[in-house]
Design a protein around this motif. Structure first.
Motif, PDB file in Angstrom:
ATOM      1  N   VAL A  29       0.824  -1.247  -0.186  1.00 26.53           N
ATOM      2  CA  VAL A  29      -0.172   0.035  -0.168  1.00 26.53           C
ATOM      3  C   VAL A  29       0.970   1.248   0.275  1.00 26.53           C
ATOM      4  N   GLN A  30       1.865   1.157   0.833  1.00 32.44           N
ATOM      5  CA  GLN A  30       2.721   2.367   0.871  1.00 32.44           C
ATOM      6  C   GLN A  30       3.599   2.770  -0.746  1.00 32.44           C
ATOM      7  N   MET A  31       3.797   1.588  -1.279  1.00 33.35           N
ATOM      8  CA  MET A  31       4.353   1.897  -2.539  1.00 33.35           C
ATOM      9  C   MET A  31       3.241   2.566  -3.535  1.00 33.35           C
ATOM     10  N   LYS A  32       2.047   2.428  -3.233  1.00 31.44           N
ATOM     11  CA  LYS A  32       1.049   3.011  -4.029  1.00 31.44           C
ATOM     12  C   LYS A  32       0.577   4.400  -3.522  1.00 31.44           C
ATOM     13  N   SER A  33       0.676   4.663  -2.364  1.00 28.75           N
ATOM     14  CA  SER A  33       0.228   5.502  -1.673  1.00 28.75           C
ATOM     15  C   SER A  33       1.423   6.044  -0.518  1.00 28.75           C
ATOM     16  N   PRO A  34       2.270   6.860  -0.818  1.00 34.19           N
ATOM     17  CA  PRO A  34       3.319   7.208   0.187  1.00 34.19           C
ATOM     18  C   PRO A  34       3.011   7.885   1.535  1.00 34.19           C
ATOM     19  N   SER A  35       1.754   8.167   1.432  1.00 40.68           N
ATOM     20  CA  SER A  35       1.092   8.977   2.702  1.00 40.68           C
ATOM     21  C   SER A  35       0.749   8.024   3.848  1.00 40.68           C
ATOM     22  N   PHE A  36       0.502   6.812   3.455  1.00 41.76           N
ATOM     23  CA  PHE A  36      -0.096   5.744   4.149  1.00 41.76           C
ATOM     24  C   PHE A  36       0.737   5.290   5.454  1.00 41.76           C
ATOM     25  N   LEU A  37       1.998   5.517   5.345  1.00 45.90           N
ATOM     26  CA  LEU A  37       2.666   5.117   6.726  1.00 45.90           C
ATOM     27  C   LEU A  37       3.074   6.132   7.513  1.00 45.90           C
ATOM     28  N   THR A  38       2.327   7.046   7.571  1.00 48.87           N
ATOM     29  CA  THR A  38       2.897   8.610   8.252  1.00 48.87           C
ATOM     30  C   THR A  38       2.011   8.175   9.842  1.00 48.87           C
ATOM     31  N   LEU A  39       2.647   9.007  10.680  1.00 46.95           N
ATOM     32  CA  LEU A  39       1.961   8.474  12.084  1.00 46.95           C
ATOM     33  C   LEU A  39       0.704   9.127  12.192  1.00 46.95           C
ATOM     34  N   THR A  40       0.219  10.127  11.302  1.00 47.51           N
ATOM     35  CA  THR A  40      -1.024  10.707  11.645  1.00 47.51           C
ATOM     36  C   THR A  40      -1.994   9.727  10.794  1.00 47.51           C
ATOM     37  N   SER A  41      -1.550   9.133   9.770  1.00 41.10           N
ATOM     38  CA  SER A  41      -2.620   8.243   8.928  1.00 41.10           C
ATOM     39  C   SER A  41      -2.683   7.076   9.641  1.00 41.10           C
ATOM     40  N   ILE A  42      -1.625   6.580  10.350  1.00 38.45           N
ATOM     41  CA  ILE A  42      -1.670   5.279  11.215  1.00 38.45           C
ATOM     42  C   ILE A  42      -2.528   5.412  12.268  1.00 38.45           C
ATOM     43  N   GLY A  43      -2.444   6.660  13.148  1.00 41.23           N
ATOM     44  CA  GLY A  43      -3.167   7.151  14.226  1.00 41.23           C
ATOM     45  C   GLY A  43      -4.659   7.023  13.940  1.00 41.23           C
ATOM     46  N   ASP A  44      -4.932   7.754  12.932  1.00 39.84           N
ATOM     47  CA  ASP A  44      -6.388   7.909  12.343  1.00 39.84           C
ATOM     48  C   ASP A  44      -7.056   6.506  12.215  1.00 39.84           C
ATOM     49  N   MET A  45      -6.267   5.765  11.437  1.00 36.23           N
ATOM     50  CA  MET A  45      -6.564   4.393  11.077  1.00 36.23           C
ATOM     51  C   MET A  45      -6.898   3.451  12.331  1.00 36.23           C
ATOM     52  N   LEU A  46      -6.045   3.458  13.237  1.00 31.03           N
ATOM     53  CA  LEU A  46      -6.353   2.617  14.573  1.00 31.03           C
ATOM     54  C   LEU A  46      -7.479   3.307  15.142  1.00 31.03           C
ATOM     55  N   LYS A  47      -7.708   4.645  15.239  1.00 30.42           N
ATOM     56  CA  LYS A  47      -8.927   5.319  16.066  1.00 30.42           C
ATOM     57  C   LYS A  47     -10.131   4.850  15.262  1.00 30.42           C
ATOM     58  N   ASN A  48     -10.183   4.892  14.020  1.00 34.49           N
ATOM     59  CA  ASN A  48     -11.382   4.624  13.242  1.00 34.49           C
ATOM     60  C   ASN A  48     -11.846   3.254  13.437  1.00 34.49           C
ATOM     61  N   ASN A  49     -10.567   2.143  13.660  1.00 32.39           N
ATOM     62  CA  ASN A  49     -10.918   0.790  13.541  1.00 32.39           C
ATOM     63  C   ASN A  49     -11.059   0.243  15.096  1.00 32.39           C
ATOM     64  N   ALA A  50     -11.067   1.184  16.172  1.00 30.68           N
ATOM     65  CA  ALA A  50     -11.125   0.690  17.430  1.00 30.68           C
ATOM     66  C   ALA A  50     -12.147   0.029  17.754  1.00 30.68           C
ATOM     67  N   VAL A  51     -13.109   0.181  17.395  1.00 30.30           N
ATOM     68  CA  VAL A  51     -14.457  -0.446  17.968  1.00 30.30           C
ATOM     69  C   VAL A  51     -14.302  -2.143  17.510  1.00 30.30           C
ATOM     70  N   ILE A  52     -13.848  -2.193  16.155  1.00 27.16           N
ATOM     71  CA  ILE A  52     -13.494  -3.569  15.515  1.00 27.16           C
ATOM     72  C   ILE A  52     -12.569  -4.135  16.466  1.00 27.16           C
ATOM     73  N   LEU A  53     -11.698  -3.554  16.709  1.00 33.74           N
ATOM     74  CA  LEU A  53     -10.432  -4.166  17.695  1.00 33.74           C
ATOM     75  C   LEU A  53     -10.676  -4.535  18.811  1.00 33.74           C
ATOM     76  N   ILE A  54     -11.637  -3.803  19.520  1.00 34.69           N
ATOM     77  CA  ILE A  54     -12.274  -4.163  20.755  1.00 34.69           C
ATOM     78  C   ILE A  54     -13.202  -5.448  20.483  1.00 34.69           C
ATOM     79  N   LEU A  55     -14.141  -5.395  19.723  1.00 37.52           N
ATOM     80  CA  LEU A  55     -14.789  -6.688  19.402  1.00 37.52           C
ATOM     81  C   LEU A  55     -14.584  -7.541  19.299  1.00 37.52           C
TER      82      LEU A  55
END
Length: 332
Positions: A29-55
């Motif tokens: 994914v990073q090869m296709k989208s260089p902004s993917f593995l930034t701290l902001t992007s990772i943080g948003d991804m984890l927060k938006n999927n937090a409920v799925i992680l918990i469930l």
């Protein structure tokens, strides 16, 4: 020799294989989208999927005892809608108290299901299918065609933005996810109750002979699942800054998919917290990646299904190879 030993250990571990698959997926994914593995992007991804992680960690326990729960997102909707309406009409505005109420409602929902299954002998898929409609219906009933917007939620929505629990370093939502995973890792690996869960799912007859009360274990597991769903409903309300009766509709399949990707057996008795974590993270990466790489919105579900199937097949094949290698080493 030392490098060979490390390699053999890695290829013999299901969790290590999942980690490798996850890393490869992220790099692609990073090869296709260089902004993917930034701290902001990772943080948003984890927060938006937090409920799925918990469930997912709750679903792990349910699947380990040979059960299933497809009512979890309906429980989320019921608790989330309750929290939203309490805030909308200024009945309760204290964030901690609202989370306690959500946990209590979720626990009650899970306990009722657990009683029906453990004491009533109803098949888990039948019981949870029924309650999926009941709890979702209750969410619509209490809403009375109303919903809670960001303006209605007041300071509650700021919980998902603040870093108070993380001492100014980590987002509150991510701290909760981390605490839950650490707690369940300890429970499943080093406590008697964790061993009972595995025993009930692996061999119910042997568990009964050894004095384990399978009915009680099942009841507690479903109560825990409901409690986590209640927490998920409150968190979803904060993260998405709204509460609607149709919230998280259909996402129970994402939770189950995360567990399956993580190597949890649908027949019970096999799975780990680490595996589920990697499975849920894989689902999060897939959900985040599809729009980034330019997949059309109408085709995203199809592509997501294909990727999930490929990842599961890869996981199974790599695990079989690892098991065959382990068997050969034992024969030698």
């Amino acid at each position: 020799m030392k490098n060979n030993a490390i390699l053999k250990k890695l290829t013999g571990s299901r969790e290590a294989i999942l980690a490798i698959v996850l890393v490869v997926l992220c790099l692609l994914v990073q090869m296709k989208s260089p902004s993917f593995l930034t701290l902001t992007s990772i943080g948003d991804m984890l927060k938006n999927n937090a409920v799925i992680l918990i469930l997912a960690v709750g679903m792990l326990n349910v699947l380990l005892i040979g059960g299933i729960d497809i009512s979890i997102t309906s429980t989320c909707a019921l608790t989330g809608m309750t929290v939203g309406l309490l805030l909308k009409y200024n009945v309760i505005t204290n964030t901690l108290l609202l989370f306690i109420i959500a946990l209590a409602i979720g626990c009650l929902c899970g306990t009722i299901i657990g009683l029906i299954i453990s004491k009533g002998g109803v098949l888990p898929i039948i019981a949870t299918m029924g309650f999926m409609y009941i709890y979702r219906g209750l969410a619509y009933v209490i809403s009375s065609n109303q919903w809670a917007s960001a303006a209605d939620l007041g300071d509650f929505k700021n919980f998902a933005l603040d870093k108070t629990l993380g001492l100014g370093i980590m987002n509150n939502v991510l701290v909760i996810v981390l605490v839950i995973y650490v707690a369940f890792f300890i429970i499943m690996k080093w406590t008697t109750f964790g061993r009972k869960i595995y025993a009930v799912g692996s061999n119910p007859e042997a568990a009964a002979v050894s004095g384990i009360n399978a009915s009680q274990v099942k009841l507690v597991v479903y109560a825990m699942m409901g409690t986590l769903a209640g927490l998920g409903g409150a968190l979803a309300t904060a993260v998405y800054s709204s509460a609607q009766p149709n919230m998280m509709y259909g996402q129970e399949m994402d939770v189950i998919a995360a567990c399956v990707i993580g190597g949890v057996s649908m027949n019970g008795g096999r799975g780990s917290v680490a595996g589920v974590l990697f499975g849920a993270l894989t689902m999060a990466v897939i959900n985040k990646a599809l729009p980034l790489v330019g997949i059309d919105a109408l085709a995203q579900n199809t592509v997501q299904g294909i990727i999930i199937l490929v990842v599961i097949i890869m996981n199974v094949l790599m695990q079989r190879t690892a098991e065959m290698n382990n068997l050969k080493r034992r024969e030698m």
